[in-house]
Design a protein around this motif. Structure first.
Motif, PDB file in Angstrom:
ATOM      1  N   ALA A  29     105.543  15.759  73.280  1.00 26.58           N
ATOM      2  CA  ALA A  29     106.672  16.645  73.833  1.00 26.58           C
ATOM      3  C   ALA A  29     107.880  14.952  74.215  1.00 26.58           C
ATOM      4  O   ALA A  29     109.212  15.657  73.795  1.00 26.58           O
ATOM      5  N   VAL A  55     116.445  26.335  79.828  1.00 30.13           N
ATOM      6  CA  VAL A  55     115.598  24.370  78.816  1.00 30.13           C
ATOM      7  C   VAL A  55     114.419  25.144  77.635  1.00 30.13           C
ATOM      8  O   VAL A  55     113.982  26.317  78.178  1.00 30.13           O
ATOM      9  N   ASN A  56     114.391  24.642  76.601  1.00 24.75           N
ATOM     10  CA  ASN A  56     113.864  25.354  75.133  1.00 24.75           C
ATOM     11  C   ASN A  56     112.564  24.581  76.023  1.00 24.75           C
ATOM     12  O   ASN A  56     113.188  22.741  75.151  1.00 24.75           O
ATOM     13  N   GLU A  57     110.741  24.602  75.810  1.00 26.05           N
ATOM     14  CA  GLU A  57     110.134  23.666  75.919  1.00 26.05           C
ATOM     15  C   GLU A  57     109.478  24.019  74.763  1.00 26.05           C
ATOM     16  O   GLU A  57     109.397  25.011  74.410  1.00 26.05           O
ATOM     17  N   THR A  63     110.113  21.007  67.253  1.00 27.41           N
ATOM     18  CA  THR A  63     110.334  21.600  68.799  1.00 27.41           C
ATOM     19  C   THR A  63     109.284  20.533  69.648  1.00 27.41           C
ATOM     20  O   THR A  63     109.541  21.356  71.195  1.00 27.41           O
ATOM     21  N   SER A  79     108.706  28.139  71.202  1.00 30.79           N
ATOM     22  CA  SER A  79     109.645  27.294  71.805  1.00 30.79           C
ATOM     23  C   SER A  79     108.924  28.454  73.035  1.00 30.79           C
ATOM     24  O   SER A  79     109.153  29.478  72.803  1.00 30.79           O
ATOM     25  N   LYS A 113     112.520  27.983  79.614  1.00 35.41           N
ATOM     26  CA  LYS A 113     112.848  27.427  81.153  1.00 35.41           C
ATOM     27  C   LYS A 113     113.909  28.244  81.589  1.00 35.41           C
ATOM     28  O   LYS A 113     115.311  27.138  81.607  1.00 35.41           O
TER      29      LYS A 113
END
Length: 464
Positions: free
Chosen positions: A51, A128-130, A158, A450, A453
């Motif tokens: 990540a 935010v895409n996590e 991702t 994803s 957040k």
């Protein structure tokens, strides 16, 4: 999509036989529960580092993985043909499509962006895409490389680490694909686990798995969803379908028959979105039925039909055909189990079908085109909209009002008007009801892998 295995198994091993001639392809050991648990733990430990890798760097690695797939495309296609019976040239097309999909996600991953939000003038708000974390990817046998490449590509792009269990019907192919990709990726970022339903169930129920992507039968998909409800894993499912085709009055019956034959007989009917049931307007039913039987006969006489993946599936397909015949359907072409080795079955056209027949209610997943005559387009639409599946549907019509009414009435992921296959790139659908849930392909698949957040950044107290 049907994925239940009938490969012969000896204790903890899988034996696979070539459906073309019944010869042994080979055997592989299944992963045991301890091996599965270790694999999950290793993937979880490796995930933060993956990540933390720049999205552009992840994309470059996926580009390299796609190139490696292309370099060994011949090996992959040959093994696909041996394990599933898919003609080698078609299998090669699937490999190349898979490599292309990996490249798409290699490019889409770095531009998968969050959003700025409108907040206070002296604050910053954004999303935010996590990555979700550890992804389990369970893939089918009917287009094994292309489907796997899409799910693996989106998960890896991702920032998820991946545990891939290919279908037990093509474990050698899955293992080969795993070696090709893992040789390019960092250690422990992707692991391939060989096995049958027990391995899949162990993965799906593991509390450290964060997302599960499954392409397979509705029965298996429902079980996965139940397990995930307990663990909290996010689930993406593309499952079974019983896709209808409506043939309206006013269309050329020969053209409609060509479309129906493509939809019902491509890959011997072993396609998620195959035409599974046909409702034809009485005004064109006679010539349509004759033309469809001729299309099936041309394929049978010309030796154009590849075998089904194995004899267990053939038994299931023929069982639905036999039941329909016992309830009043008539065979216009095919409908008999051929002699000889392998798992061959002819392109089959059944006329005079009715709602109460299993062939009109359940997924057949074989080269069978059951035809039911209807008195009006509205009648055909009513039949087509019924049932527990919601994957796709096709309408052949020259009446644009009918086309619009069909789009509104058919509660499925994809409605196709005047073409059984095709469509613009980037289209991504959400199946309904027993056919699954979530986006299983396209750019939206990045969102499925994803978690979003929201960030609010204000000024510290007393700041001016």
């Amino acid at each position: 999509m049907t994925t239940d295995s009938d490969t012969a198994r000896n204790l903890a091993s899988l034996e696979v036989y070539d459906p073309r001639d019944g010869s042994l392809v080979g055997s592989l050991e299944e992963a045991n529960p301890d091996e599965v648990r270790v694999a999950v733990a290793v993937a979880k430990a490796a995930q933060p580092g993956w990540a933390g890798t720049d999205a552009a760097a992840r994309g470059e690695l996926l580009e390299a993985a796609a190139a490696a797939m292309q370099e060994r495309a011949g090996e992959l296609a040959e093994m696909n043909a041996r394990e599933t019976g898919r003609p080698e040239h078609e299998a090669l097309e699937g490999v190349m499509a898979g490599a292309g999909t990996l490249r798409q996600y290699a490019q889409l991953g770095p531009v998968h962006r969050g959003r700025s939000l409108r907040g206070g003038q002296l604050a910053v708000d954004y999303t935010v895409n996590e990555p979700r974390g550890v992804a389990v990817v369970l893939t089918p046998w009917n287009d094994p490389v292309a489907v796997a490449a899409g799910l693996l590509g989106a998960a890896l792009a991702t920032g998820n680490t991946v545990l891939h269990k290919p279908s037990e019907r093509c474990p050698h192919l899955g293992a080969l694909l795993g070696r090709i990709l893992s040789d390019v990726l960092p250690p422990q970022v992707m692991t391939t686990l060989t096995g049958g339903p027990a391995v899949g169930a162990t993965l799906a129920s593991h509390p450290d798995v964060d997302v599960i992507a499954h392409v397979g039968s509705s029965l298996t998909g429902a079980g996965i969803a139940r397990e995930a409800a307990l663990t909290g894993a996010h689930v993406i499912r593309e499952n079974g379908g019983n896709d209808p085709l409506i043939v309206d009055d006013g269309v050329d019956p020969a053209w409609a028959a060509e479309q129906a034959a493509i939809g019902a007989f491509t890959n011997s009917g072993q396609v998620c979105t195959s035409v599974e049931r046909i409702y034809v307007h009485r005004a064109v039913a006679g010539p349509f039925g004759e033309a469809l039987a001729a299309e099936a006969r041309r394929r049978n006489v010309g030796g154009l039909m590849a075998p089904l993946v194995d004899r267990r599936l053939r038994d299931s397909v023929h069982g639905q055909v036999a039941e329909a015949l016992s309830l009043g359907a008539a065979v216009a072409e095919g409908g008999a189990v051929p002699e000889g080795p392998g798992a061959h079955y002819p392109a089959t056209v059944l006329l005079d079908c009715a709602d109460h027949m299993a062939v009109m209610q359940e997924e057949t997943f074989g080269p069978v085109a059951p035809v039911q005559v209807v008195d009006s387009f509205a009648d055909g639409l009513r039949h087509a909209a019924a049932g527990r599946y919601g994957l796709a549907a096709t309408v052949l019509t020259a009446d644009m009002e009918h086309a619009h009414r069909a789009v509104a009435a058919l509660q499925v992921g994809t409605v196709k008007v005047n073409a059984v296959f095709g469509g613009a790139p980037g289209g991504s659908a959400q199946p309904r009801r027993d056919s699954g849930a979530g986006f299983g392909y396209g750019p939206e698949l990045l969102d499925e892998f994803s978690a979003v957040k929201v960030v609010h950044m204000g000024l510290p107290g007393g700041a001016r």
